[in-house]
Design an enzyme around this catalytic site. Structure first.
Site, PDB file in Angstrom:
ATOM      1  N   GLU A   1      37.567  35.960  41.899  1.00  0.00           N
ATOM      2  CA  GLU A   1      37.471  37.318  41.339  1.00  0.00           C
ATOM      3  C   GLU A   1      36.780  37.329  39.977  1.00  0.00           C
ATOM      4  O   GLU A   1      35.992  38.243  39.685  1.00  0.00           O
ATOM      5  CB  GLU A   1      38.864  37.930  41.219  1.00  0.00           C
ATOM      6  CG  GLU A   1      39.478  38.373  42.535  1.00  0.00           C
ATOM      7  CD  GLU A   1      40.089  37.235  43.336  1.00  0.00           C
ATOM      8  OE1 GLU A   1      40.487  37.459  44.492  1.00  0.00           O
ATOM      9  OE2 GLU A   1      40.161  36.102  42.786  1.00  0.00           O
TER      10      GLU A   1
ATOM     11  N   HIS B   1      52.501  40.162  44.676  1.00  0.00           N
ATOM     12  CA  HIS B   1      51.567  40.978  45.451  1.00  0.00           C
ATOM     13  C   HIS B   1      52.018  42.435  45.535  1.00  0.00           C
ATOM     14  O   HIS B   1      51.560  43.173  46.398  1.00  0.00           O
ATOM     15  CB  HIS B   1      51.429  40.425  46.875  1.00  0.00           C
ATOM     16  CG  HIS B   1      50.775  39.098  46.954  1.00  0.00           C
ATOM     17  ND1 HIS B   1      51.378  37.954  46.494  1.00  0.00           N
ATOM     18  CD2 HIS B   1      49.560  38.724  47.432  1.00  0.00           C
ATOM     19  CE1 HIS B   1      50.573  36.915  46.688  1.00  0.00           C
ATOM     20  NE2 HIS B   1      49.461  37.361  47.256  1.00  0.00           N
TER      21      HIS B   1
END
Length: 328
Positions: free
Chosen positions: A60, A129
């Site tokens: 990322e 998450h």
């Protein structure tokens, strides 16, 4: 009007803008060959080719940086994070890069980029998450933060975000990709920074955004209506900028405010709204502002604890009755 899924609304928004402007491209993990982790980009590789729909490594920091640099040089990237939990790896490129270039260049270099992907909990995925960072990104000058709650908003807001000259954080929900809703046949855009009054009411104002509206607020409002309580519902659509005027005008009418947000309590979007309302509409309030938010803990894994930690319709009903001083 026609009914489509949330994921289809996002896909249509990207397709329509990419057909108009060759400078727009999509980049992220599994967006091309796999058609997207949530099938949002299904078929886009076939139409636009590998130069404009680009699979990346699990990196990322790298592809957020590539996108920011590309935007500084005149392209219009759409950077997809498989989840905004993973954007923390790239947050330096977003906060110290994309958000600050326009200011630090004296207005000479704009960064027309969209960072998009799912936010918040999606069931038993574990604490790492299941986080909400809308307030984190909304805290940073130079960014716009959009959180759609239905397919209509998703398409119109994403199209506007793609053509916007500034960096936009566009936050979705894994739980909403299969949601269906009506969108117009004709092309449309939705203004960033303008809230939508989804339902007019007289007794209390309920403010929310994202999946909290469909999963929590709407069921609560239906239950309240059965008891003769008429709630006004405001869909923020964007949390930077926040449309304070629409909220305050509603509070001046209903005299009560409940804010529903899937986030931790400290320094949340609801905290800021509560401050703004007490500052600018204090004389109109007939009860303290009440927030319905997540527990101040990492989201547990056990479903029984998840239920206790997250906002739900029952808590919203109780909050409304509290500000109305209705006896239980």
């Amino acid at each position: 009007m026609r009914e489509i899924q949330f994921r289809e609304a996002l896909r249509e928004a990207m397709n329509e803008e990419m057909r108009k402007d060759e400078k727009i491209f999509l980049m992220g993990e599994e967006v091309a060959e796999y058609n997207g982790a949530y099938k949002v980009s299904q078929g886009m590789l076939d139409e636009f080719g590998p130069k404009r729909v680009i699979d990346t490594p699990i990196a990322e920091l790298g592809f957020a940086g590539i996108g920011t640099g590309a935007a500084m040089n005149g392209l219009r990237p759409i950077i997809e994070f498989m989840t905004f939990n993973f954007s923390l790896v790239a947050i330096d490129q977003i906060i110290n890069g994309a958000a600050k270039v326009l200011s630090m260049s004296g207005g000479q270099i704009s960064v027309p980029i969209v960072f998009r992907g799912p936010t918040g909990n999606a069931g038993q995925l574990g604490a790492q998450h299941s986080q909400n960072f809308e307030n984190w990104y909304a805290n940073c000058p130079g960014l716009k933060v959009v959180v759609p709650s239905n397919p209509y908003d998703a398409k119109g807001l994403l199209k506007q975000s793609i053509v916007d000259p500034d960096p936009v954080i566009f936050m979705e929900s894994e739980l909403m990709y299969g949601d269906k809703g009506e969108v117009p046949e004709e092309e449309y855009y939705i203004e960033i920074g303008k809230a939508h009054v989804e339902k007019e009411g007289t007794d209390v104002t309920i403010v929310s955004f994202g999946k909290m509206l469909s999963r929590v607020v709407h069921p609560a409002v239906e239950e309240l209506a059965k008891e003769g309580i008429n709630a006004e519902v405001i869909n923020l659509r964007t949390v930077r900028p926040i449309d304070y005027d629409t909220i305050i005008n509603s509070v001046k009418k209903t005299n009560r405010l409940v804010i529903v947000e899937e986030a931790w309590p400290l320094a949340s979007i609801s905290t800021d709204i509560a401050f703004k309302v007490q500052k600018d509409a204090f004389d109109y309030l007939d009860a303290p502002v009440v927030r319905v938010i997540s527990a101040d803990v990492p989201l547990p894994y056990a479903p029984t604890l998840i239920k206790e930690a997250l906002p739900n319709a029952e808590r919203v009903v109780k909050a409304v009755k509290d500000v109305l001083y209705v006896k239980k």
